[in-house]
Design a protein around this motif. Structure first.
Motif, PDB file in Angstrom:
ATOM      1  N   ILE A  91       0.817  -1.209   0.000  1.00 24.82           N
ATOM      2  CA  ILE A  91       0.000   0.000   0.000  1.00 24.82           C
ATOM      3  C   ILE A  91       0.856   1.266   0.000  1.00 24.82           C
ATOM      4  O   ILE A  91       0.390   2.347  -0.348  1.00 24.82           O
ATOM      5  CB  ILE A  91      -0.962   0.012   1.217  1.00 24.82           C
TER       6      ILE A  91
ATOM      7  N   ALA B 118     -11.879  -2.948  -1.579  1.00 26.81           N
ATOM      8  CA  ALA B 118     -10.608  -2.295  -1.256  1.00 26.81           C
ATOM      9  C   ALA B 118      -9.867  -3.030  -0.162  1.00 26.81           C
ATOM     10  O   ALA B 118      -8.646  -2.943  -0.050  1.00 26.81           O
ATOM     11  CB  ALA B 118     -10.857  -0.841  -0.840  1.00 26.81           C
TER      12      ALA B 118
ATOM     13  N   ASN C   7      -4.581   3.207   3.711  1.00 27.98           N
ATOM     14  CA  ASN C   7      -5.384   2.344   2.851  1.00 27.98           C
ATOM     15  C   ASN C   7      -5.775   3.104   1.588  1.00 27.98           C
ATOM     16  O   ASN C   7      -5.288   4.214   1.340  1.00 27.98           O
ATOM     17  CB  ASN C   7      -6.625   1.824   3.594  1.00 27.98           C
ATOM     18  N   GLU C   8      -6.634   2.487   0.770  1.00 26.42           N
ATOM     19  CA  GLU C   8      -7.010   3.067  -0.509  1.00 26.42           C
ATOM     20  C   GLU C   8      -7.757   4.388  -0.349  1.00 26.42           C
ATOM     21  O   GLU C   8      -7.856   5.169  -1.307  1.00 26.42           O
ATOM     22  CB  GLU C   8      -7.879   2.084  -1.301  1.00 26.42           C
TER      23      GLU C   8
END
Length: 521
Positions: free
Chosen positions: A40, A319, A210-211
């Protein structure tokens, strides 16, 4: 004073991929943990926040110098000797010459009043569990010993803040406790990049990359895990609710359509019978048509909104996909697979070892670095023999280490499973699909997989070997993120065969539902 202040920072790769964008953060507590799935961008974010890598856009203000521990630099550091690694080589050398009678000013300058350097060297070796041999080559030390030395030097920088990137990867349980004590005693701010729950529980705030960006959670890992679980449960409820609402809207639309069709058919019958005036029927038909068109428009708008909401929720769920590994079948029964009696390992000073392992039992192999855990696994794999004692093996075994060396990086996923003795292509495709690999991924090279994906592929191979009822696992969780560790633990807990597991993660061992342990001194 805050260690740093990042404002709207973004980072793009040379190929134009955006790793993260518009992140703003500054630590508000002394101990901050940074976590997130593998790949990530946590390490790259750490490099930006420490000033070692410029952001593509945004600004960073550093308020103090930063000492950095990179997860690979401990074992690549090439100090000349153990004493050099501790910063005492020159002082020890100078003291030896002075004691031998030299009055050269250069030796006194090199000693720099460090007359207690021998005592300091002995004290450091005792504290860091190192061999008290000043000229021991640094390269001859274990990975855990090298990591301790690198970390110890960092913790001497009390005028800095520290960025620690996976500092516990090479440490045994005793080493982790030592590291935690150093973190707690260090006076300055620390940003810890880690998947180690033992260390994350000591943090005062958790950041998750995270995304969706950088999410902040007050409290330690346990608080973070509870909130994440609640968020996932809420997302699951929202998905269920949105799916039901869309199904209901579609049913209502169908019922409205059928009702309109019945009304139209009734109007046509009246027109054919001539019982009502044509002008009256045409008016009713026009009104009905307008009302039907309005209902269709409302229904279509409602369905579009519900479909958009459902797609958004599914994207959020995708995700953070749930990893799943389905282990193969294993022999059942309780027959003995391993019987060792008064075994003397060929390396180290391990006392005679006696233990047995039956089918279905799952044992943890415990002991500090250097006690012989890997040596015992090599004996069980019949790579080397016992120095003395007896060993009886009742079947074959499969071996999985933290680097997944059984995988050929140049093969595709399908080819890797074929080389792993799973010959039927239909079965290989089914297993890959069950493990969460997409159809287009089956031709992807192993080298392109993430750590968690390599673990899933390796587990598929080792758990579907013919005539190998025993799994030997040497720290398979070491480089995995939290989601991948949970998936591996679940797979091992449901594994119907026998296994011997080496891990320094007590949480992971507990989740694997082990039945006993082998303790090496």
């Amino acid at each position: 004073m805050h260690a740093f202040h990042a404002q709207q920072i973004s980072l793009r790769t040379e190929t134009g991929d955006t790793l993260f964008q518009d992140l703003s953060c500054q630590p508000t507590v002394r101990l901050t943990g940074l976590t997130g799935r593998n790949g990530i961008g946590k390490t790259l974010l750490g490099e930006v926040l420490s000033g070692k890598r410029p952001p593509t856009s945004g600004t960073l203000r550093l308020n103090a110098p930063c000492g950095i521990y990179r997860q690979h630099n401990a074992t690549t550091q090439q100090s000349r000797s153990l004493a050099a690694g501790l910063g005492l080589e020159d002082a020890l050398k100078a003291l030896t010459h002075i004691e031998q009678g030299s009055v050269d000013e250069g030796w006194f300058d090199m000693l720099n009043e460090r007359w207690d350097c021998r005592q300091r060297f002995a004290q450091c070796c005792q504290e860091l569990a190192l061999p008290p041999v000043p000229d021991r080559p640094f390269s001859a030390l274990s990975g855990g010993q090298q990591a301790r030395i690198t970390l110890w030097n960092l913790f001497q920088q009390t005028d800095s803040w520290l960025l620690l990137d996976e500092p516990s990867n090479h440490l045994d349980i005793a080493g982790k406790h030592w590291l935690l004590a150093q973190i707690q005693q260090f006076p300055g701010p620390i940003l810890l990049i880690s998947h180690d729950r033992f260390l994350l529980r000591a943090m005062e705030e958790i950041w998750e990359l995270n995304e969706h960006g950088l999410q902040r959670y007050g409290g330690n890992y346990d608080t973070f895990a509870t909130l994440k679980h609640q968020q996932q449960a809420a997302l699951d409820r929202q998905l269920t609710s949105a799916s039901k609402a869309l199904q209901l809207a579609r049913r209502q639309a169908q019922l409205s359509k059928e009702k309109a069709e019945r009304r139209a058919a009734q109007g046509n019958r009246l027109a054919r019978s001539g019982s009502q005036a044509k002008i009256l029927l045409d008016g009713k038909k026009e009104q009905a048509g307008a009302a039907a068109a309005a209902r269709v428009t409302r229904t279509e708008n409602q369905q579009r909104q519900l479909q958009s909401r459902l797609a958004e929720l599914k994207a959020r769920q995708a995700a953070t996909p749930a990893l799943k590994i389905t282990p193969g079948e294993a022999e059942t029964g309780k027959h003995t697979l391993v019987q060792m009696s008064e075994g003397i390992l060929p390396f180290g000073q391990q006392p005679p070892l006696s233990f047995s392992l039956r089918q279905g039992e799952k044992l943890r192999l415990c002991g500090n670095n250097g006690c012989g855990k890997s040596t015992l696994l090599r004996v069980l794999r019949q790579e080397i023999s016992l120095q003395a004692g007896r060993l009886w093996l009742g079947g074959g075994c499969s071996y999985l280490d933290q680097h997944y060396q059984l995988l050929n990086p140049q093969l595709s996923l399908l080819e890797a499973l074929s080389e792993g003795m799973i010959k039927a292509e239909s079965l290989r495709r089914t297993l890959l699909a069950q493990a969460g690999f997409r159809r287009e991924q089956v031709q992807q090279k192993v080298a392109e997989l993430s750590g968690g994906e390599k673990m899933k592929l390796a587990m598929l191979i080792v758990s579907h070997q013919p005539d190998t009822p025993l799994l030997l696992l040497d720290e398979p969780d070491n480089h995995l993120d939290l989601d991948a560790r949970a998936a591996l633990a679940q797979a091992l807990a449901s594994w119907p065969g026998a296994l011997i597991l080496v891990t320094h993660d007590d949480d992971f061992a507990r989740e694997c539902q082990l039945t006993g342990e082998i303790v090496l001194a």
